[in-house]
Design an enzyme around this catalytic site. Structure first.
Site, PDB file in Angstrom:
ATOM      1  N   ALA A   1       0.796  -1.238   0.000  1.00 23.11           N
ATOM      2  CA  ALA A   1       0.000   0.000   0.000  1.00 23.11           C
ATOM      3  C   ALA A   1       0.824   1.281   0.000  1.00 23.11           C
ATOM      4  CB  ALA A   1      -0.909   0.007   1.230  1.00 23.11           C
TER       5      ALA A   1
ATOM      6  N   GLY B   1       3.457   3.368  -5.536  1.00 23.11           N
ATOM      7  CA  GLY B   1       3.005   2.887  -6.842  1.00 23.11           C
ATOM      8  C   GLY B   1       1.507   2.675  -6.933  1.00 23.11           C
ATOM      9  N   PHE B   2       1.120   1.559  -7.554  1.00 16.67           N
ATOM     10  CA  PHE B   2      -0.307   1.291  -7.792  1.00 16.67           C
ATOM     11  C   PHE B   2      -1.077   1.017  -6.500  1.00 16.67           C
ATOM     12  CE2 PHE B   2       1.218   0.392 -12.141  1.00 16.67           C
ATOM     13  CZ  PHE B   2       0.336   1.210 -12.827  1.00 16.67           C
TER      14      PHE B   2
ATOM     15  N   PHE C   1       6.371  -2.885   3.291  1.00 20.75           N
ATOM     16  CA  PHE C   1       7.689  -3.167   3.848  1.00 20.75           C
ATOM     17  C   PHE C   1       8.531  -1.921   3.664  1.00 20.75           C
ATOM     18  CE2 PHE C   1      11.766  -5.460   4.077  1.00 20.75           C
ATOM     19  CZ  PHE C   1      11.514  -6.237   5.186  1.00 20.75           C
TER      20      PHE C   1
ATOM     21  N   ALA D   1       5.305  -5.729  -4.967  1.00 22.55           N
ATOM     22  CA  ALA D   1       6.359  -5.914  -5.967  1.00 22.55           C
ATOM     23  C   ALA D   1       7.642  -6.125  -5.187  1.00 22.55           C
ATOM     24  CB  ALA D   1       6.476  -4.696  -6.875  1.00 22.55           C
TER      25      ALA D   1
ATOM     26  N   TYR E   1       9.632  -8.547 -21.485  1.00 14.91           N
ATOM     27  CA  TYR E   1       8.659  -8.668 -20.389  1.00 14.91           C
ATOM     28  C   TYR E   1       7.691  -9.843 -20.587  1.00 14.91           C
ATOM     29  CZ  TYR E   1       5.931  -7.290 -16.368  1.00 14.91           C
ATOM     30  OH  TYR E   1       5.321  -7.307 -15.143  1.00 14.91           O
TER      31      TYR E   1
HETATM   32  P1  NAI Z   1       6.063  -0.431  -5.974  1.00 13.17           P
HETATM   33  O1  NAI Z   1       7.483  -0.831  -5.780  1.00 13.17           O
HETATM   34  O2  NAI Z   1       5.752   1.010  -6.129  1.00 13.17           O
HETATM   35  O3  NAI Z   1       5.170  -0.991  -4.746  1.00 13.17           O
HETATM   36  C1  NAI Z   1       5.428  -2.238  -4.171  1.00 13.17           C
HETATM   37  C2  NAI Z   1       4.778  -2.316  -2.806  1.00 13.17           C
HETATM   38  O4  NAI Z   1       5.028  -3.625  -2.251  1.00 13.17           O
HETATM   39  C3  NAI Z   1       5.322  -1.320  -1.779  1.00 13.17           C
HETATM   40  O5  NAI Z   1       4.235  -0.858  -0.992  1.00 13.17           O
HETATM   41  C4  NAI Z   1       6.256  -2.162  -0.912  1.00 13.17           C
HETATM   42  O6  NAI Z   1       6.426  -1.684   0.416  1.00 13.17           O
HETATM   43  C5  NAI Z   1       5.476  -3.476  -0.915  1.00 13.17           C
HETATM   44  N1  NAI Z   1       6.281  -4.635  -0.550  1.00 13.17           N
HETATM   45  C6  NAI Z   1       7.340  -5.183  -1.200  1.00 13.17           C
HETATM   46  N2  NAI Z   1       7.780  -6.279  -0.540  1.00 13.17           N
HETATM   47  C7  NAI Z   1       6.992  -6.434   0.544  1.00 13.17           C
HETATM   48  C8  NAI Z   1       6.923  -7.378   1.608  1.00 13.17           C
HETATM   49  N3  NAI Z   1       7.771  -8.404   1.690  1.00 13.17           N
HETATM   50  N4  NAI Z   1       5.973  -7.202   2.562  1.00 13.17           N
HETATM   51  C9  NAI Z   1       5.105  -6.171   2.513  1.00 13.17           C
HETATM   52  N5  NAI Z   1       5.111  -5.262   1.509  1.00 13.17           N
HETATM   53  C10 NAI Z   1       6.031  -5.387   0.554  1.00 13.17           C
HETATM   54  O7  NAI Z   1       5.553  -1.302  -7.202  1.00 13.17           O
HETATM   55  P2  NAI Z   1       4.392  -1.112  -8.292  1.00 13.17           P
HETATM   56  O8  NAI Z   1       5.028  -0.756  -9.575  1.00 13.17           O
HETATM   57  O9  NAI Z   1       3.262  -0.314  -7.771  1.00 13.17           O
HETATM   58  O10 NAI Z   1       3.923  -2.630  -8.456  1.00 13.17           O
HETATM   59  C11 NAI Z   1       2.734  -3.150  -7.895  1.00 13.17           C
HETATM   60  C12 NAI Z   1       2.130  -4.152  -8.847  1.00 13.17           C
HETATM   61  O11 NAI Z   1       1.744  -3.487 -10.056  1.00 13.17           O
HETATM   62  C13 NAI Z   1       3.093  -5.279  -9.267  1.00 13.17           C
HETATM   63  O12 NAI Z   1       2.374  -6.479  -9.357  1.00 13.17           O
HETATM   64  C14 NAI Z   1       3.525  -4.828 -10.646  1.00 13.17           C
HETATM   65  O13 NAI Z   1       3.939  -5.904 -11.467  1.00 13.17           O
HETATM   66  C15 NAI Z   1       2.237  -4.212 -11.156  1.00 13.17           C
HETATM   67  N6  NAI Z   1       2.391  -3.350 -12.330  1.00 13.17           N
HETATM   68  C16 NAI Z   1       3.347  -2.359 -12.378  1.00 13.17           C
HETATM   69  C17 NAI Z   1       3.499  -1.602 -13.530  1.00 13.17           C
HETATM   70  C18 NAI Z   1       4.523  -0.520 -13.632  1.00 13.17           C
HETATM   71  O14 NAI Z   1       4.812  -0.065 -14.728  1.00 13.17           O
HETATM   72  N7  NAI Z   1       5.070  -0.056 -12.538  1.00 13.17           N
HETATM   73  C19 NAI Z   1       2.636  -1.805 -14.724  1.00 13.17           C
HETATM   74  C20 NAI Z   1       1.621  -2.808 -14.525  1.00 13.17           C
HETATM   75  C21 NAI Z   1       1.536  -3.557 -13.380  1.00 13.17           C
HETATM   76 NA    NA Z   2       2.123  -0.883  -4.992  1.00 10.15          NA
END
Ligand code: NAI
Ligand code: NA
Length: 400
Positions: A49, A52-53, A75, A142, A237
């Protein structure tokens, strides 16, 4: 102290708390002014949370019309002798402060989402203080590592191709340069490990344990996020290790959808747009595509960031007056529709063909790419006084 950005390669080593707060406020103001979410979720758990998304989902559901109470798991690291802490740490705190001002519950759990202890704490909290039931669970983790729940051994994901290696330019944000690099091919073991980390297993286990604990309300929905992208990026990808993991995630969505049918619920995967996040800048040889995509989508007035994507997803796809969520023939929600528009992609292909290490900042939108990256970490936000001193001791007083 005065905080200046420290970037190593594509990783931010610090964050600016005042800027993180401003970024939260900007996103809140954006969703308040947009088409609102009607009949949205009221009790939401978001795994991942803090950025990102996942963060954009949380802001959208709280402030974009649904007025949802939220639990966020992430995290992140707070301030210590090692440094100021991560952007996500401050995002959690400032989101909670803003939500509480509106009378909303915003509970943060900072810990490992894979651990049994975190699951237990979240479930206890839902039962004792959150009203006992969830009506939406978002899976937006992620990460590069996940422990095997049975042996505790770590699986590590590899961002590699399957079949042929691919050579292509990639951005170094620290030096503002583009460097050729080769993305090697994955072994079967690396493919499997990546599927374990970024596939659907952990999503399924969360839904399983929440369901056993009887905290999923009738009609409860769950959502996870995926990427497919354009043909030009398939070798890196969609047809690589990450794409394989996402295929597993999609299948998990179908499995969970059948399971949740018993309580009138649904599970969906939403395929989202390529955007600059902490996670995505890591993908080798992918940056030229984002540079070209940003340039073209901005020129056409179609560009969206995480918050625009998530508000459109909830207001126009997941909730509203529709009797069912619109999906493609693989039952995927396609909020990447503007990215994959044929007119956009033909322009993107032309730009990618031109992008080279000596012209990438002119041909592609490097300015936009870099600004997004800096802003993710609280830097370069208009209106923030970066010369103002930040008091480290008061940062240490802030609690998630
Ligand atoms: P991000 O890096 O901004 O967010 C990841 C989140 O996961 C953060 O809140 C982080 O604290 C949390 N996290 C990571 N490891 C953790 C753990 N062990 N325990 C608890 N929390 C943990 O990443 P983003 O880009 O928002 O990715 C989220 C999803 O969206 C992924 O499934 C990604 O593949 C997908 N996505 C991303 C795109 C992009 O271009 N960034 C495009 C389409 C999908
Ligand atoms: Na996220």
């Amino acid at each position: 102290m005065i905080i200046k950005p420290i970037v190593k390669g594509v990783v931010a080593r610090n964050a600016h708390p005042t800027g993180c707060k401003q970024a939260i406020i900007n996103q809140i103001n954006y969703v308040k002014a947009e088409k609102p979410i009607v009949n949205g979720a009221k009790k939401v758990l978001i795994l991942g949370a803090s950025s990102g998304f996942g963060l954009a989902s949380r802001i959208s559901l709280a402030f974009g019309g649904a007025s949802a109470d939220t639990i966020g798991v992430s995290f992140e690291r707070g301030p210590s002798e090692k440094g100021i802490g991560t952007a996500g740490w401050y995002n959690n705190i400032f989101f909670r402060e803003e939500a509480e001002k509106q009378g909303l519950i915003a509970k943060n759990f900072v810990g490992d989402a894979f651990s049994p202890q975190t699951r237990e704490q979240v479930i206890d909290y839902i039962k004792s203080e959150f009203g006992g039931k969830l009506d939406l669970v978002i899976y937006s983790l992620a990460t590069g590592v996940r422990p095997d729940p049975v042996t505790g051994e770590l699986w590590r994901s590899s961002i590699k191709t399957i079949g042929e290696p691919v050579t292509g330019p990639t951005i170094n944000i620290e030096t503002d340069t583009m460097e050729q690099m080769t993305v090697g091919t994955a072994t079967d073991e690396e493919i499997d490990a990546t599927e374990k980390v970024m596939g659907g297993d952990d999503w399924a286990s969360w839904i399983e344990i929440l369901s056993e604990a009887d905290v999923l309300d009738k009609g409860c929905k769950t959502l996870a996020y995926s990427y497919i992208g354009a043909k030009s990026t398939y070798p890196i990808y969609h047809q690589g290790t990450l794409g394989r993991a996402k295929t597993h995630l999609h299948a998990t969505g179908d499995m969970l959808n059948n399971k949740l049918a018993k309580i009138g619920g649904t599970a969906h995967v939403s395929v989202c747009k390529a955007l600059v996040t902490k996670a995505s800048v890591y993908i080798p040889a992918f940056s030229p595509y984002i540079l070209a995509l940003y340039k073209v989508m901005k020129e056409k007035g179609l560009h969206e960031g995480c918050i625009e994507q998530m508000q459109r997803l909830f207001a126009q796809r997941v909730y509203g007056d529709k009797s069912a969520i619109p999906v493609d023939n693989q039952r995927l929600i396609r909020i990447d529709d503007w990215e994959l528009d044929a007119g956009v992609q033909s322009e993107v292909d032309k730009l990618i063909a031109k992008i080279a290490p000596d012209n990438f900042a002119l041909v592609g939108d490097y300015q936009g790419y870099k600004t997004d990256f800096m802003q993710l970490n609280g830097f370069e936000l208009p209106g923030v006084d970066y010369q103002a001193r930040v008091d480290f001791d008061s940062l240490c007083q802030l609690q998630p």
